[in-house]
Each structure stands twice: as C-alpha cells, then as structure tokens.
Design a protein around this motif. Structure first.
Motif, PDB file in Angstrom:
ATOM      1  N   LEU A  20      32.361  31.983  29.924  1.00  7.85           N
ATOM      2  CA  LEU A  20      33.699  32.424  29.529  1.00  7.85           C
ATOM      3  C   LEU A  20      34.788  31.611  30.213  1.00  7.85           C
ATOM      4  O   LEU A  20      34.590  31.104  31.317  1.00  7.85           O
ATOM      5  N   GLY A  23      39.101  34.060  34.350  1.00  6.09           N
ATOM      6  CA  GLY A  23      40.008  35.201  34.280  1.00  6.09           C
ATOM      7  C   GLY A  23      40.957  35.150  35.448  1.00  6.09           C
ATOM      8  O   GLY A  23      40.904  34.214  36.236  1.00  6.09           O
ATOM      9  N   TRP A  25      42.343  37.660  32.418  1.00  3.55           N
ATOM     10  CA  TRP A  25      42.959  37.458  31.125  1.00  3.55           C
ATOM     11  C   TRP A  25      44.151  38.389  31.018  1.00  3.55           C
ATOM     12  O   TRP A  25      44.027  39.600  31.212  1.00  3.55           O
ATOM     13  N   ARG A  63      37.006  41.692  31.612  1.00  2.00           N
ATOM     14  CA  ARG A  63      36.769  40.287  31.973  1.00  2.00           C
ATOM     15  C   ARG A  63      36.538  40.133  33.471  1.00  2.00           C
ATOM     16  O   ARG A  63      35.721  39.338  33.899  1.00  2.00           O
ATOM     17  N   ASP A  64      37.254  40.872  34.285  1.00  2.00           N
ATOM     18  CA  ASP A  64      37.070  40.790  35.736  1.00  2.00           C
ATOM     19  C   ASP A  64      36.132  41.868  36.265  1.00  2.00           C
ATOM     20  O   ASP A  64      35.455  41.657  37.262  1.00  2.00           O
TER      21      ASP A  64
END
Length: 100
Positions: A20, A23, A25, A63-64
């Motif tokens: 990905l 991040g 994001w 995302r994190d």
C-alpha cells in the motif's frame, strides 16, 4: 466471533499492507464538501450520504490501525508460543531450576 487468523493469513495481510501507499491517509472533501477521497482512493460512493462519512473515516483509520493490530497479534502469538514451550519444559521436569 470470526475464526482465529492462521499464520498464512497474517503473512498475506502483512504483504498487502507493505504494497500500500504510505499512510496516514487523509480524508479529502469534494467541491461540495463531502468526503470524496481517502489517500489514493478517490470518488467514493456509498448507497446513502449519511453512511459516506463513517465509511471514509473507517478506511482512513484502518490504514494505520491494521498494521498495529497485525503487529499486536504477532507479538501475542510469539508470547503464547514461548509460554507454551516453557510449560512443556516444566511439565517434563526440564525446568532448568537448580536444586540444592
């Protein structure tokens, strides 16, 4: 409750995370002020506007959060394996304790 994660699933999840874009994001609004983009994901649509904000906030959060959760699962599994190994040693009389 979902089934426990297998080691293969943890490895595949880590591979996916590593592919990905970095991040965190950020949630970006459209010209109309509604959330429209999260990181590299653009033109978000949901079936109802009142569901759009929670959906995009979840994507941004995940995302994190997912890498942290994956790390915690791996740490706990390693700890459990060490404890199980130690229990087997103690049960077999190979505890390593000094007697005197």
């Amino acid at each position: 409750m979902p089934e426990p994660l297998t080691d293969d699933e943890l490895v595949e999840t880590q591979r996916m995370i590593l592919r990905l874009p970095k991040g965190p994001w950020k949630v970006e609004p459209s010209d109309h002020g509604l959330p429209d983009q999260v990181g590299p994901i653009a033109f978000l649509e949901t079936w109802a506007d009142n569901e759009r904000i929670p959906v995009v906030e979840f994507i941004a959060y995940a995302r994190d959060a997912l890498p942290r959760y994956l790390g915690e699962v791996c740490r706990q599994r390693d700890h459990i394996r060490r404890l199980e190994r130690r229990i087997r040693q103690l049960e077999s009389g190979q505890g390593g304790e000094r007697r005197g």
